[in-house]
Every structure is written in structure tokens, then in C-alpha cells.
Motif scaffolding. Structure first.
Motif, PDB file in Angstrom:
ATOM      1  N   THR A 261      -3.003   4.022   3.248  1.00 16.08           N
ATOM      2  CA  THR A 261      -2.642   2.553   3.384  1.00 16.08           C
ATOM      3  C   THR A 261      -3.506   1.829   4.314  1.00 16.08           C
TER       4      THR A 261
ATOM      5  N   TYR B 198     -16.543  -0.993   0.127  1.00 20.18           N
ATOM      6  CA  TYR B 198     -15.645  -1.064  -1.323  1.00 20.18           C
ATOM      7  C   TYR B 198     -15.892  -0.019  -2.274  1.00 20.18           C
TER       8      TYR B 198
ATOM      9  N   GLU C 113      -9.033 -16.066   2.919  1.00 21.55           N
ATOM     10  CA  GLU C 113      -9.230 -16.618   1.487  1.00 21.55           C
ATOM     11  C   GLU C 113      -7.968 -16.968   1.056  1.00 21.55           C
TER      12      GLU C 113
ATOM     13  N   ALA D 200       0.903  -1.220   0.142  1.00 19.85           N
ATOM     14  CA  ALA D 200       0.185  -0.009   0.142  1.00 19.85           C
ATOM     15  C   ALA D 200       0.748   1.375  -0.119  1.00 19.85           C
TER      16      ALA D 200
ATOM     17  N   ALA E 213     -12.565  -6.736   5.293  1.00 23.54           N
ATOM     18  CA  ALA E 213     -12.106  -7.401   4.338  1.00 23.54           C
ATOM     19  C   ALA E 213     -12.124  -9.006   4.723  1.00 23.54           C
TER      20      ALA E 213
ATOM     21  N   GLN F  39       0.633  -6.314  -3.931  1.00 26.44           N
ATOM     22  CA  GLN F  39      -0.306  -6.770  -3.095  1.00 26.44           C
ATOM     23  C   GLN F  39      -1.802  -5.438  -3.142  1.00 26.44           C
TER      24      GLN F  39
ATOM     25  N   GLY G 204      13.006   6.014   2.907  1.00 22.49           N
ATOM     26  CA  GLY G 204      12.381   6.960   2.159  1.00 22.49           C
ATOM     27  C   GLY G 204      11.218   6.550   1.359  1.00 22.49           C
TER      28      GLY G 204
ATOM     29  N   VAL H 113      -4.745  -3.583  -4.757  1.00 22.68           N
ATOM     30  CA  VAL H 113      -6.041  -3.790  -5.503  1.00 22.68           C
ATOM     31  C   VAL H 113      -6.133  -2.544  -6.163  1.00 22.68           C
TER      32      VAL H 113
ATOM     33  N   PHE I 121      -9.310 -11.599   4.012  1.00 21.43           N
ATOM     34  CA  PHE I 121      -8.366 -12.545   5.093  1.00 21.43           C
ATOM     35  C   PHE I 121      -9.230 -13.631   5.222  1.00 21.43           C
TER      36      PHE I 121
HETATM   37  C1  BV8 Z   1      -4.399 -16.796   3.744  1.00 20.35           C
HETATM   38  C2  BV8 Z   1      -7.394  -7.314  -0.482  1.00 20.35           C
HETATM   39  C3  BV8 Z   1      -5.088 -19.051   4.096  1.00 20.35           C
HETATM   40  C4  BV8 Z   1      -8.633  -6.821   0.275  1.00 20.35           C
HETATM   41  C5  BV8 Z   1      -5.756  -7.865   1.453  1.00 20.35           C
HETATM   42  C6  BV8 Z   1      -1.428 -15.119  11.802  1.00 20.35           C
HETATM   43  C7  BV8 Z   1      -0.199 -15.314  11.672  1.00 20.35           C
HETATM   44  C8  BV8 Z   1       0.092 -15.076  10.287  1.00 20.35           C
HETATM   45  C9  BV8 Z   1      -0.997 -15.155   9.447  1.00 20.35           C
HETATM   46  C10 BV8 Z   1      -2.151 -15.117   9.728  1.00 20.35           C
HETATM   47  C11 BV8 Z   1      -2.407 -14.998  11.081  1.00 20.35           C
HETATM   48  N1  BV8 Z   1      -3.887 -15.004  11.069  1.00 20.35           N
HETATM   49  C12 BV8 Z   1      -4.441 -14.971   9.719  1.00 20.35           C
HETATM   50  C13 BV8 Z   1      -3.300 -14.970   8.723  1.00 20.35           C
HETATM   51  C14 BV8 Z   1      -3.417 -14.983   7.629  1.00 20.35           C
HETATM   52  C15 BV8 Z   1      -3.760 -13.739   6.955  1.00 20.35           C
HETATM   53  C16 BV8 Z   1      -2.752 -12.697   7.636  1.00 20.35           C
HETATM   54  O1  BV8 Z   1      -1.524 -12.652   7.051  1.00 20.35           O
HETATM   55  N2  BV8 Z   1      -3.143 -11.875   8.448  1.00 20.35           N
HETATM   56  C17 BV8 Z   1      -2.044 -10.891   9.132  1.00 20.35           C
HETATM   57  C18 BV8 Z   1      -2.735  -9.615   9.227  1.00 20.35           C
HETATM   58  C19 BV8 Z   1      -1.567 -11.344  10.192  1.00 20.35           C
HETATM   59  N3  BV8 Z   1      -3.813 -14.007   5.504  1.00 20.35           N
HETATM   60  C20 BV8 Z   1      -4.589 -14.010   4.961  1.00 20.35           C
HETATM   61  O2  BV8 Z   1      -5.526 -14.484   5.232  1.00 20.35           O
HETATM   62  C21 BV8 Z   1      -4.404 -14.497   3.329  1.00 20.35           C
HETATM   63  N4  BV8 Z   1      -4.887 -15.705   2.732  1.00 20.35           N
HETATM   64  O3  BV8 Z   1      -3.485 -16.874   4.628  1.00 20.35           O
HETATM   65  O4  BV8 Z   1      -5.334 -17.915   3.339  1.00 20.35           O
HETATM   66  C22 BV8 Z   1      -5.751 -20.072   3.496  1.00 20.35           C
HETATM   67  C23 BV8 Z   1      -4.945 -20.961   2.954  1.00 20.35           C
HETATM   68  C24 BV8 Z   1      -5.603 -22.061   2.252  1.00 20.35           C
HETATM   69  C25 BV8 Z   1      -6.790 -22.135   2.229  1.00 20.35           C
HETATM   70  C26 BV8 Z   1      -7.779 -21.085   2.638  1.00 20.35           C
HETATM   71  C27 BV8 Z   1      -6.963 -20.023   3.449  1.00 20.35           C
HETATM   72  C28 BV8 Z   1      -5.015 -13.487   2.523  1.00 20.35           C
HETATM   73  C29 BV8 Z   1      -4.400 -12.114   2.584  1.00 20.35           C
HETATM   74  C30 BV8 Z   1      -4.736 -10.994   1.663  1.00 20.35           C
HETATM   75  C31 BV8 Z   1      -5.841  -9.938   2.449  1.00 20.35           C
HETATM   76  N5  BV8 Z   1      -6.321  -8.873   1.454  1.00 20.35           N
HETATM   77  N6  BV8 Z   1      -6.201  -7.081   0.434  1.00 20.35           N
HETATM   78  C32 BV8 Z   1      -8.691  -5.562   0.495  1.00 20.35           C
HETATM   79  O5  BV8 Z   1      -7.921  -4.883  -0.204  1.00 20.35           O
HETATM   80  O6  BV8 Z   1      -9.884  -5.243   0.684  1.00 20.35           O
HETATM   81  S1  BV8 Z   1      -4.430  -7.589   2.294  1.00 20.35           S
HETATM   82  C33 BV8 Z   1      -4.419  -5.757   2.449  1.00 20.35           C
HETATM   83  O7  BV8 Z   1      -3.519  -5.491   3.745  1.00 20.35           O
HETATM   84  C34 BV8 Z   1      -3.691  -5.277   1.132  1.00 20.35           C
HETATM   85  O8  BV8 Z   1      -3.860  -5.733   0.050  1.00 20.35           O
HETATM   86  C35 BV8 Z   1      -2.236  -5.277   1.923  1.00 20.35           C
HETATM   87  O9  BV8 Z   1      -1.660  -6.472   1.225  1.00 20.35           O
HETATM   88  C36 BV8 Z   1      -2.109  -5.506   3.349  1.00 20.35           C
HETATM   89  C37 BV8 Z   1      -1.646  -4.445   3.881  1.00 20.35           C
HETATM   90  O10 BV8 Z   1      -0.225  -4.557   3.972  1.00 20.35           O
HETATM   91  P1  BV8 Z   1       0.607  -3.390   3.179  1.00 20.35           P
HETATM   92  O11 BV8 Z   1       0.368  -3.482   1.761  1.00 20.35           O
HETATM   93  O12 BV8 Z   1       1.990  -3.690   3.579  1.00 20.35           O
HETATM   94  O13 BV8 Z   1       0.204  -2.271   3.693  1.00 20.35           O
HETATM   95  P2  BV8 Z   1       0.420  -1.657   4.817  1.00 20.35           P
HETATM   96  O14 BV8 Z   1      -0.596  -0.281   5.035  1.00 20.35           O
HETATM   97  O15 BV8 Z   1       0.369  -2.579   5.972  1.00 20.35           O
HETATM   98  O16 BV8 Z   1       1.829  -0.905   5.014  1.00 20.35           O
HETATM   99  C38 BV8 Z   1       2.256   0.250   4.218  1.00 20.35           C
HETATM  100  C39 BV8 Z   1       3.775   0.212   4.444  1.00 20.35           C
HETATM  101  O17 BV8 Z   1       4.048   1.456   3.323  1.00 20.35           O
HETATM  102  C40 BV8 Z   1       4.366   0.597   5.628  1.00 20.35           C
HETATM  103  O18 BV8 Z   1       5.398  -0.217   6.039  1.00 20.35           O
HETATM  104  C41 BV8 Z   1       4.902   2.067   5.420  1.00 20.35           C
HETATM  105  O19 BV8 Z   1       5.958   2.423   6.158  1.00 20.35           O
HETATM  106  C42 BV8 Z   1       5.271   2.218   4.046  1.00 20.35           C
HETATM  107  N7  BV8 Z   1       4.915   3.431   3.375  1.00 20.35           N
HETATM  108  C43 BV8 Z   1       4.048   4.419   3.320  1.00 20.35           C
HETATM  109  N8  BV8 Z   1       4.288   5.319   2.768  1.00 20.35           N
HETATM  110  C44 BV8 Z   1       5.169   5.098   1.734  1.00 20.35           C
HETATM  111  C45 BV8 Z   1       5.504   3.796   2.291  1.00 20.35           C
HETATM  112  N9  BV8 Z   1       6.646   3.213   1.580  1.00 20.35           N
HETATM  113  C46 BV8 Z   1       7.097   3.836   0.413  1.00 20.35           C
HETATM  114  N10 BV8 Z   1       6.958   4.913   0.123  1.00 20.35           N
HETATM  115  C47 BV8 Z   1       5.910   5.728   0.860  1.00 20.35           C
HETATM  116  N11 BV8 Z   1       5.532   6.767   0.421  1.00 20.35           N
END
Ligand code: BV8
Ligand code: ZN
Length: 256
Positions: A40, A74, A175, A30, A58, A112, A241, A114, A173
Motif C-alpha cells: 500500500t 513504474y 493532476e 490500496a 507520482a 483508487q 479487519g 491502478v 498528485f
Molecule cells: C487533485 C495514482 C487538483 C498514481 C494516486 C492538501 C489538502 C488536501 C488535498 C491536497 C493537499 N495538497 C494536495 C492535495 C491534493 C492531492 C491530495 O489529496 N494529497 C494528499 C496526499 C493530501 N490530491 C491530488 O493531487 C489529486 N488531484 O487534487 O487535483 C486539481 C484540480 C483541478 C485542476 C488541477 C488539479 C490527485 C490524487 C491522485 C494521486 N494518484 N494514484 C500512482 O499510483 O502512482 S493516489 C495513490 O495514493 C493511490 O491511488 C491511492 O489513492 C492513494 C493512497 O491511498 P489509499 O488507496 O487509501 O492507500 P493507503 O496506502 O493510503 O491506505 C491503505 C489503507 O488500507 C490503510 O487505511 C490500511 O489500514 C488499509 N489496509 C491495509 N491492509 C488492508 C487494509 N484494509 C483492508 N484490508 C486489508 N487487508
């Protein structure tokens, strides 16, 4: 007033590696869309969604329980994205893909996000790990569409005699990710010379495991993020940065 952080220099070693690279992988999150004005996931939501956490909206359970509210969320996010344009970081990645092709190398962009902004900026080889908010999928028959009846608050599938509810064509999440896309992303991470992790908090699995796979495969791993993440200590180059500032300077240093 905190002093404006010094924009990081581009290490000469990275420049040389990129000039010689054959297979470059990029993972974006994001943060890569932040400078386009797309909030994000880590930022608190605003307005009427302030008291909701994305993780709670989600999910298939949220849609099951209250499809209207999830659909409205959405539609709100689509409205935020409708007026935004790709930022300099998106365009730099699209240019990098073209310049690498010119040196018989390739760039695979694993996102990642969308919001579709990478494709809008001209990137061709894009793997959408989590789907795309501009498409819908029928919860019943799975039919994917890019146009649907906007007037109703809960649009239904237009496939013959299917009454299914439409949902956004994104991965929620709990899925699983589209298997073919995930397989390609893993193969890319394991087979690249250089892996960029840009604008991602490296928390959401299984995407968050891709940088570690690249490290294990002895690739050069570059992180671009203003904040530390779980992989910052392990990467080859940690450029602290903004992607919209660093990426254009990086492309200019290597190919201009
Ligand atoms: C699955 C679509 C299983 C929807 C998204 C416990 C431990 C480990 C894993 C899990 C757990 N409990 C549950 C899970 C699994 C879960 C998961 O990982 N949960 C997390 C919260 C712990 N994962 C899932 O559920 C996945 N599926 O595991 O399935 C399974 C297997 C078999 C059969 C059935 C099921 C599915 C995950 C997908 C979820 N959908 N998006 C929608 O958008 O509405 S994820 C969504 O959040 C985004 O797409 C994105 O990927 C995520 C956020 O992450 P980031 O993109 O990193 O964004 P974030 O805001 O976090 O960070 C932004 C970063 O940018 C920061 O670091 C910031 O410093 C930096 N930044 C800011 N500005 C800038 C910058 N960098 C550079 N330049 C800038 N200007
Ligand atoms: Zn249907």
C-alpha cells in the motif's frame, strides 16, 4: 504475542439492508490489494525505492525533472503487479455485483487502485478514479496505449510524427481526475443506498470526500479496514479487519 484480533461478526442489520438494496457503491483503496501482495502507499517502499516517497515520484514535476527515474519506478511497480493475482476480497466484490444484479440491483465499484485487479477478478462496473498502470499515455498527444516498446528505458509515442514521451496512464498528485469518471463517482456516492469504503486511508482528495457525500445523502456507510480512518467515527458500520476475510463472509451470509 498480541492476541489474534477477533474477526468481526457481520451485523444482522447490514445483512437485511444488503438483501433489500437497489444501489450499492464501493470505494476501494490500496488496502483492497494488500492481501494480493501489492504494497500500500502507507507502507514504506522497499529496495532501491526505499528512500523515495510515492508522493514525490507520482507527480508531473518528478516526470519533468527526471522522466527516466519515474518511468523506472513504474516499471518496478508493474513488475510487482505482474506476478500477483486478485485476492478473496476482489472475488467477493465481483460475486456481489453478480448477486445484486440477480435481485435487480446494481453495484458500482469506484477504485483508487491502478493495478486492474478488480477487473481481473471479474468486476464489470468499475470506475478507475486514478487510471491504470497497465496503460500508457503520450505526454504530448495524449494517445493511450496498452502496448509499447519495452526495450527502451524511455519509450516514445508511436503515433505518426509524434515524438512525445510515454508516461503511465495514471493520475499524478496535482493532476485533476478524469472529469467524466469523477462525475459518475460523485453521482454514485450521492445516489446509493449502501456505500462501502474498503482498504482506504481516506486521505487522498477528491476520492476521500466520497464517503462523506454518501453519509450526507443518508446512505448506510460501511467501512472495512483493520485501522481507524478519518471517517471511522461517522460510518454506520465499522468492520475492523481485512477485506480478504470480511468480504467473502459477508457475501456468504447474505446470499448463500
Ligand atoms: C487533485 C495514482 C487538483 C498514481 C494516486 C492538501 C489538502 C488536501 C488535498 C491536497 C493537499 N495538497 C494536495 C492535495 C491534493 C492531492 C491530495 O489529496 N494529497 C494528499 C496526499 C493530501 N490530491 C491530488 O493531487 C489529486 N488531484 O487534487 O487535483 C486539481 C484540480 C483541478 C485542476 C488541477 C488539479 C490527485 C490524487 C491522485 C494521486 N494518484 N494514484 C500512482 O499510483 O502512482 S493516489 C495513490 O495514493 C493511490 O491511488 C491511492 O489513492 C492513494 C493512497 O491511498 P489509499 O488507496 O487509501 O492507500 P493507503 O496506502 O493510503 O491506505 C491503505 C489503507 O488500507 C490503510 O487505511 C490500511 O489500514 C488499509 N489496509 C491495509 N491492509 C488492508 C487494509 N484494509 C483492508 N484490508 C486489508 N487487508
Ligand atoms: Zn503522442
Amino acid at each position: 504475542m498480541t492476541p489474534q484480533a477477533e474477526a468481526p461478526t457481520i451485523p444482522q442489520g447490514l445483512i437485511e439492508k444488503l438483501r433489500a438494496a437497489k444501489r450499492v457503491a464501493v470505494l476501494t483503496g490500496a488496502g483492497a490489494s494488500a492481501e494480493s501482495g501489492v504494497p500500500t502507499f502507507r507502507e514504506a517502499q522497499t529496495g532501491l525505492w526505499a528512500e523515495h516517497r510515492p508522493e514525490d515520484l507520482a507527480t508531473p514535476q518528478a516526470f519533468e525533472k527526471n522522466p527516466g527515474r519515474v518511468w523506472e519506478w513504474y516499471e518496478w511497480r508493474r513488475s510487482l503487479i505482474r506476478d500477483v493475482t486478485p485476492n478473496e476480497g476482489h472475488y467477493a466484490l465481483a460475486r456481489m455485483e453478480k448477486l445484486l444484479a440477480g435481485q435487480k440491483a446494481n453495484l458500482t465499484l469506484i477504485t483508487q487502485n491502478v493495478d486492474g485487479l478488480h477487473q481481473q477478478a471479474g468486476s464489470q462496473n468499475v470506475l478507475e478514479l486514478h487510471g491504470n498502470i497497465q496503460r500508457t499515455k503520450c505526454a504530448q498527444c495524449g494517445n493511450v496505449a496498452t502496448h509499447w516498446e519495452k526495450s527502451t528505458s524511455l519509450p516514445q509515442c508511436e503515433q505518426n510524427n509524434c515524438e512525445g514521451l510515454l508516461r503511465p496512464d495514471v493520475v499524478w498528485f496535482g493532476e485533476s481526475l478524469p472529469l467524466n469518471v469523477l462525475r459518475q463517482a460523485i453521482a454514485t456516492a450521492q445516489g446509493c443506498d449502501i456505500f462501502f469504503s474498503i482498504g482506504t486511508s481516506v486521505l487522498v482528495q477528491p476520492a476521500a470526500s466520497l464517503p462523506a457525500m454518501a453519509l450526507e445523502a443518508k446512505a448506510t456507510v460501511v467501512e472495512i479496514n483493520p485501522n481507524p480512518t478519518p471517517i471511522t467515527e461517522r460510518v454506520t458500520y465499522a468492520l475492523e479487519g481485512l477485506s480478504g476475510d470480511i468480504l467473502p463472509r459477508l457475501v456468504a451470509r447474505i446470499w448463500d
